[in-house]
Design a protein around this motif. Structure first.
Motif, PDB file in Angstrom:
ATOM      1  N   SER A  37       0.810  -1.222   0.000  1.00 56.74           N
ATOM      2  CA  SER A  37       0.000   0.000   0.000  1.00 56.74           C
ATOM      3  C   SER A  37       0.842   1.270   0.000  1.00 56.74           C
ATOM      4  N   CYS A  38       2.126   1.137  -0.164  1.00 60.76           N
ATOM      5  CA  CYS A  38       3.013   2.278   0.043  1.00 60.76           C
ATOM      6  C   CYS A  38       2.830   3.400  -0.976  1.00 60.76           C
ATOM      7  N   GLU A  39       2.612   3.061  -2.249  1.00 65.37           N
ATOM      8  CA  GLU A  39       2.512   4.128  -3.241  1.00 65.37           C
ATOM      9  C   GLU A  39       1.286   4.997  -2.998  1.00 65.37           C
ATOM     10  N   GLY A  40       0.117   4.400  -2.939  1.00 62.44           N
ATOM     11  CA  GLY A  40      -1.109   5.172  -2.754  1.00 62.44           C
ATOM     12  C   GLY A  40      -1.132   5.928  -1.442  1.00 62.44           C
ATOM     13  N   SER A  41      -0.729   5.261  -0.373  1.00 64.56           N
ATOM     14  CA  SER A  41      -0.762   5.938   0.929  1.00 64.56           C
ATOM     15  C   SER A  41       0.217   7.102   0.963  1.00 64.56           C
ATOM     16  N   SER A  42       1.360   6.957   0.311  1.00 62.80           N
ATOM     17  CA  SER A  42       2.350   8.041   0.277  1.00 62.80           C
ATOM     18  C   SER A  42       1.876   9.208  -0.585  1.00 62.80           C
ATOM     19  N   ARG A  43       1.295   8.900  -1.721  1.00 66.35           N
ATOM     20  CA  ARG A  43       0.840   9.975  -2.611  1.00 66.35           C
ATOM     21  C   ARG A  43      -0.308  10.775  -1.991  1.00 66.35           C
ATOM     22  N   ILE A  44      -1.243  10.105  -1.358  1.00 70.98           N
ATOM     23  CA  ILE A  44      -2.346  10.814  -0.706  1.00 70.98           C
ATOM     24  C   ILE A  44      -1.817  11.677   0.436  1.00 70.98           C
ATOM     25  N   PHE A  45      -0.964  11.097   1.274  1.00 72.11           N
ATOM     26  CA  PHE A  45      -0.375  11.836   2.390  1.00 72.11           C
ATOM     27  C   PHE A  45       0.379  13.071   1.879  1.00 72.11           C
ATOM     28  N   ALA A  46       1.238  12.881   0.880  1.00 69.66           N
ATOM     29  CA  ALA A  46       2.021  14.003   0.345  1.00 69.66           C
ATOM     30  C   ALA A  46       1.114  15.080  -0.249  1.00 69.66           C
ATOM     31  N   ASP A 117       3.174  18.225  -9.470  1.00 67.46           N
ATOM     32  CA  ASP A 117       2.060  17.524 -10.118  1.00 67.46           C
ATOM     33  C   ASP A 117       2.291  16.022 -10.249  1.00 67.46           C
ATOM     34  N   GLU A 118       3.557  15.593 -10.215  1.00 63.05           N
ATOM     35  CA  GLU A 118       3.846  14.158 -10.306  1.00 63.05           C
ATOM     36  C   GLU A 118       3.284  13.394  -9.104  1.00 63.05           C
ATOM     37  N   ILE A 119       3.140  14.068  -7.983  1.00 66.44           N
ATOM     38  CA  ILE A 119       2.693  13.405  -6.757  1.00 66.44           C
ATOM     39  C   ILE A 119       1.252  12.928  -6.876  1.00 66.44           C
ATOM     40  N   PHE A 120       0.348  13.804  -7.310  1.00 66.86           N
ATOM     41  CA  PHE A 120      -1.072  13.458  -7.292  1.00 66.86           C
ATOM     42  C   PHE A 120      -1.761  13.706  -8.626  1.00 66.86           C
ATOM     43  N   GLU A 121      -1.637  14.900  -9.175  1.00 65.41           N
ATOM     44  CA  GLU A 121      -2.377  15.269 -10.375  1.00 65.41           C
ATOM     45  C   GLU A 121      -2.067  14.340 -11.546  1.00 65.41           C
ATOM     46  N   ASN A 122      -0.813  13.978 -11.735  1.00 69.37           N
ATOM     47  CA  ASN A 122      -0.414  13.133 -12.859  1.00 69.37           C
ATOM     48  C   ASN A 122      -0.391  11.642 -12.504  1.00 69.37           C
ATOM     49  N   TRP A 123      -0.909  11.280 -11.367  1.00 72.43           N
ATOM     50  CA  TRP A 123      -0.932   9.884 -10.909  1.00 72.43           C
ATOM     51  C   TRP A 123      -2.208   9.216 -11.391  1.00 72.43           C
ATOM     52  N   ASN A 124      -2.073   8.063 -11.997  1.00 65.18           N
ATOM     53  CA  ASN A 124      -3.217   7.272 -12.426  1.00 65.18           C
ATOM     54  C   ASN A 124      -3.137   5.926 -11.722  1.00 65.18           C
ATOM     55  N   PRO A 125      -3.891   5.766 -10.611  1.00 70.99           N
ATOM     56  CA  PRO A 125      -3.782   4.528  -9.837  1.00 70.99           C
ATOM     57  C   PRO A 125      -4.313   3.299 -10.562  1.00 70.99           C
ATOM     58  N   GLY A 126      -5.106   3.468 -11.591  1.00 73.51           N
ATOM     59  CA  GLY A 126      -5.565   2.357 -12.417  1.00 73.51           C
ATOM     60  C   GLY A 126      -6.632   1.486 -11.772  1.00 73.51           C
ATOM     61  N   GLY A 127      -7.174   0.622 -12.597  1.00 76.96           N
ATOM     62  CA  GLY A 127      -8.181  -0.331 -12.133  1.00 76.96           C
ATOM     63  C   GLY A 127      -9.388   0.344 -11.532  1.00 76.96           C
ATOM     64  N   ARG A 128      -9.884  -0.228 -10.466  1.00 75.68           N
ATOM     65  CA  ARG A 128     -11.092   0.299  -9.817  1.00 75.68           C
ATOM     66  C   ARG A 128     -10.794   1.423  -8.830  1.00 75.68           C
ATOM     67  N   TYR A 129      -9.565   1.871  -8.798  1.00 69.96           N
ATOM     68  CA  TYR A 129      -9.162   2.869  -7.821  1.00 69.96           C
ATOM     69  C   TYR A 129      -9.354   4.269  -8.369  1.00 69.96           C
ATOM     70  N   ASP A 130     -10.135   5.065  -7.654  1.00 68.43           N
ATOM     71  CA  ASP A 130     -10.465   6.425  -8.048  1.00 68.43           C
ATOM     72  C   ASP A 130      -9.837   7.365  -7.029  1.00 68.43           C
ATOM     73  N   LYS A 131      -8.795   8.071  -7.441  1.00 65.87           N
ATOM     74  CA  LYS A 131      -8.070   8.913  -6.491  1.00 65.87           C
ATOM     75  C   LYS A 131      -8.944  10.031  -5.927  1.00 65.87           C
ATOM     76  N   ALA A 132      -9.890  10.536  -6.701  1.00 63.95           N
ATOM     77  CA  ALA A 132     -10.791  11.577  -6.189  1.00 63.95           C
ATOM     78  C   ALA A 132     -11.689  11.011  -5.090  1.00 63.95           C
ATOM     79  N   ALA A 133     -12.204   9.800  -5.279  1.00 61.67           N
ATOM     80  CA  ALA A 133     -13.042   9.160  -4.258  1.00 61.67           C
ATOM     81  C   ALA A 133     -12.217   8.857  -3.003  1.00 61.67           C
ATOM     82  N   THR A 134     -10.977   8.436  -3.200  1.00 63.44           N
ATOM     83  CA  THR A 134     -10.097   8.175  -2.054  1.00 63.44           C
ATOM     84  C   THR A 134      -9.845   9.455  -1.282  1.00 63.44           C
ATOM     85  N   LEU A 135      -9.537  10.525  -1.995  1.00 59.40           N
ATOM     86  CA  LEU A 135      -9.286  11.805  -1.343  1.00 59.40           C
ATOM     87  C   LEU A 135     -10.526  12.277  -0.590  1.00 59.40           C
TER      88      LEU A 135
END
Length: 145
Positions: A37-46, A117-135
């Motif tokens: 879970s390190c990538e997603g948790s780190s990107r959201i935190f950052a 922008d590389e941290i969040f805006e340009n991140w595409n978590p893929g699959g069923r993961y929606d970064k806006a819903a996570t945020l």
């Protein structure tokens, strides 16, 4: 400010654990948090640190272990290390919050630094993961804290 960011890290860690128990698709690996879970948790935190403390220098560090073809991510804020998922590795029982060094850098020594922008805006978590819903999920529980 360091103590505020440490508190934020603790709060996010609890929210990630809650999301895992509720089977909310936070990010890749979140169903077995903290493992994988390190990538997603780190990107959201950052991203949240960037929004709350815009004068801070925030980076997501991607470390690569070539011999084992493995990656690990952590966050650096004003030269301090925050690793919310290091306890997935032997020798760690709690997250790293505001330390001067990244102990896992010896294993994950080939580094790539993500900023702006590389941290969040340009991140595409893929699959069923929606970064806006996570945020939205994370920010909702941060407001309740």
């Amino acid at each position: 400010m360091k103590s505020e960011i440490e508190d934020l890290g603790r709060q996010l860690r609890l929210i990630y654990e809650k999301g895992s128990k509720e089977c909310f698709p936070l990010f890749m690996g979140s169903f077995q948090f903290p493992k994988a879970s390190c990538e997603g948790s780190s990107r959201i935190f950052a991203h949240i640190v960037n929004k709350r403390y815009p004068k801070s220098k925030v980076y997501v560090v991607e470390g690569y272990d070539r011999p084992n073809n493995d990656r690990h991510y952590w966050v650096q804020v004003d030269r301090l290390v925050y690793d919310l998922t290091c306890d997935q590795f032997d020798g760690f029982s709690i997250p790293i919050l505001g330390e001067n060094c990244a102990p896992l850098i010896s294993k994950f020594s080939d580094l790539d630094i993500l900023a702006d922008d590389e941290i969040f805006e340009n991140w595409n978590p893929g699959g069923r993961y929606d970064k806006a819903a996570t945020l939205e999920y994370v920010e909702h529980y941060l407001e309740l804290a």
